[in-house]
Enzyme design. Sequence first.
Site, mmCIF file in Angstrom:
data_model
loop_
_atom_site.group_PDB
_atom_site.id
_atom_site.type_symbol
_atom_site.label_atom_id
_atom_site.label_comp_id
_atom_site.label_asym_id
_atom_site.label_seq_id
_atom_site.Cartn_x
_atom_site.Cartn_y
_atom_site.Cartn_z
ATOM 1 N N ASP A 65 -7.084 2.492 2.931
ATOM 2 C CA ASP A 65 -6.618 3.372 2.847
ATOM 3 C C ASP A 65 -5.263 3.960 1.927
ATOM 4 O O ASP A 65 -5.063 3.297 1.197
ATOM 5 C CB ASP A 65 -4.979 2.250 3.813
ATOM 6 C CG ASP A 65 -4.226 3.125 4.753
ATOM 7 O OD1 ASP A 65 -4.299 3.812 5.466
ATOM 8 O OD2 ASP A 65 -3.151 3.267 3.924
ATOM 9 N N TYR A 70 0.746 9.259 -1.005
ATOM 10 C CA TYR A 70 0.973 8.933 -2.239
ATOM 11 C C TYR A 70 0.595 9.286 -3.381
ATOM 12 O O TYR A 70 -0.697 9.480 -4.200
ATOM 13 C CB TYR A 70 -0.036 7.617 -1.979
ATOM 14 C CG TYR A 70 -0.104 6.754 -0.798
ATOM 15 C CD1 TYR A 70 1.154 6.696 -0.312
ATOM 16 C CD2 TYR A 70 -0.667 5.804 -0.006
ATOM 17 C CE1 TYR A 70 1.049 5.853 0.997
ATOM 18 C CE2 TYR A 70 -0.752 4.973 0.601
ATOM 19 C CZ TYR A 70 0.374 4.538 1.342
ATOM 20 O OH TYR A 70 0.457 4.386 2.643
ATOM 21 N N GLN A 195 -0.108 1.805 11.802
ATOM 22 C CA GLN A 195 -0.266 1.156 11.092
ATOM 23 C C GLN A 195 1.609 0.958 11.060
ATOM 24 O O GLN A 195 2.681 1.653 10.407
ATOM 25 C CB GLN A 195 -0.683 2.113 10.108
ATOM 26 C CG GLN A 195 -0.691 0.829 8.150
ATOM 27 C CD GLN A 195 -1.267 1.930 7.014
ATOM 28 O OE1 GLN A 195 -1.070 2.474 6.535
ATOM 29 N NE2 GLN A 195 -2.677 2.344 7.399
ATOM 30 N N PRO A 226 2.560 -6.782 4.708
ATOM 31 C CA PRO A 226 2.511 -7.822 4.991
ATOM 32 C C PRO A 226 3.102 -9.348 4.663
ATOM 33 O O PRO A 226 3.453 -10.338 5.069
ATOM 34 C CB PRO A 226 0.988 -8.549 5.334
ATOM 35 C CG PRO A 226 -0.218 -7.821 3.748
ATOM 36 C CD PRO A 226 0.974 -6.521 4.174
ATOM 37 N N LEU A 227 3.234 -9.045 3.318
ATOM 38 C CA LEU A 227 3.866 -9.899 1.776
ATOM 39 C C LEU A 227 6.049 -9.469 2.174
ATOM 40 O O LEU A 227 6.034 -10.090 1.125
ATOM 41 C CB LEU A 227 3.302 -10.125 0.443
ATOM 42 C CG LEU A 227 1.616 -10.707 1.104
ATOM 43 C CD1 LEU A 227 1.190 -10.592 -0.632
ATOM 44 C CD2 LEU A 227 2.403 -12.444 1.259
ATOM 45 N N GLN A 313 -5.733 -11.304 -8.174
ATOM 46 C CA GLN A 313 -4.681 -10.947 -7.421
ATOM 47 C C GLN A 313 -5.005 -10.871 -5.711
ATOM 48 O O GLN A 313 -4.646 -11.361 -4.997
ATOM 49 C CB GLN A 313 -3.841 -9.886 -7.750
ATOM 50 C CG GLN A 313 -2.496 -10.061 -6.800
ATOM 51 C CD GLN A 313 -0.837 -8.866 -6.868
ATOM 52 O OE1 GLN A 313 -1.694 -8.046 -7.224
ATOM 53 N NE2 GLN A 313 0.404 -9.105 -7.714
#
Length: 362
Positions: A65, A70, A195, A226-227, A313
Amino acid sequence: MVQPESEIKLEYDSKGMPFRRLGPSGLRVPLFSYGGWLTLGQSVVGDPCKEIIKTAFENGINMFDTAEAYNKGECEKELGRVFKELGLRRTDLVITTKLFWGVRAGPNAGGLSRKHIIEGTQESLARLQVEYVDVIFAHRCDVNVPMEEIVRAFNYVIDKGWAFYWGTSEWTAQQLEEAYHVANKLGLVGPVSEQCQHHMFHRDRAEKEYAPIYKKYHLGNTVFSPLASGLLTGKYNDGIPKGSRFDVEKDFFSSTIKALQSPEGQEKIRKVKELTKLAKEELDTTPGNLALAWVAKNPNTSTVILGATKPEQLLENLKALKVIPKLTPEIIKKIEKILDNKPESHPTYGRPALDEFGKHLY
């Protein structure tokens, strides 16, 4: 990017990655995908980009994505370059991008006018070095453009073969409802995905506001953050570590960092510490993987977008797949007790609840 078979260097293997349909569409997406927000083309450039994408692809992630905004298109350029250098087959990939903010100043260089949707799509494809994307998102809703123009423009993009589906990002339920209404009235295609931000501390929109939209249109979420930008990993429990996202992007997250010092912010950190204890003692996992599994378990989640800055990660994040089956009703109950922020149901004004099966009809 239609490469001859002789130039394909990496064959796709799902490696056991679960797949879900993207909302009501027939497109299958991996439960965990990878996104380049604030990383690719910005804090991560060159060979490190290739290592992350290669690691993702080799571990079952084939959905990537990005967005025109960006780093002003640099993320799209990095992805296009890496896809080509790695020798990935286009049909093995699910590529999504988003339009709204544009890459330069100008009265028509952003937003969701028919002009920018069409021209922005063409520019994104050029930066990605592909002939089409699988899904193109409206990065925000443009309240200054008629909804009919927005819906018609995205359908034009689909009819041209530049995208297979279109979706939205951070739209309100009212805006989504209007888009579906216009699409149905005109016999056009409505959005298949939203989104939106969804994590343990940000729940109302994904879990309450969109509830009628899920039932009526089967909308699917491609969840970002999500974190909570790393807060749910526990890395900020004792300050801001050097090299962390809040350190590298301190200007962007200035308000978030300041909020952590408030009583509300300290309460969130206290909850993360409790989640850390629960994750370790009862699930043999980390708070980060618990948070990822919790979002992934939601039936309205189509895919969870990961934003790792290093291959190791990313691999750590994927351990969340093994946590999902461990989230029993008993564990969920304990999580809810710690969070104490479950969105309240709409009031019934004293009327008795519908039975278990009847309530699903409405």
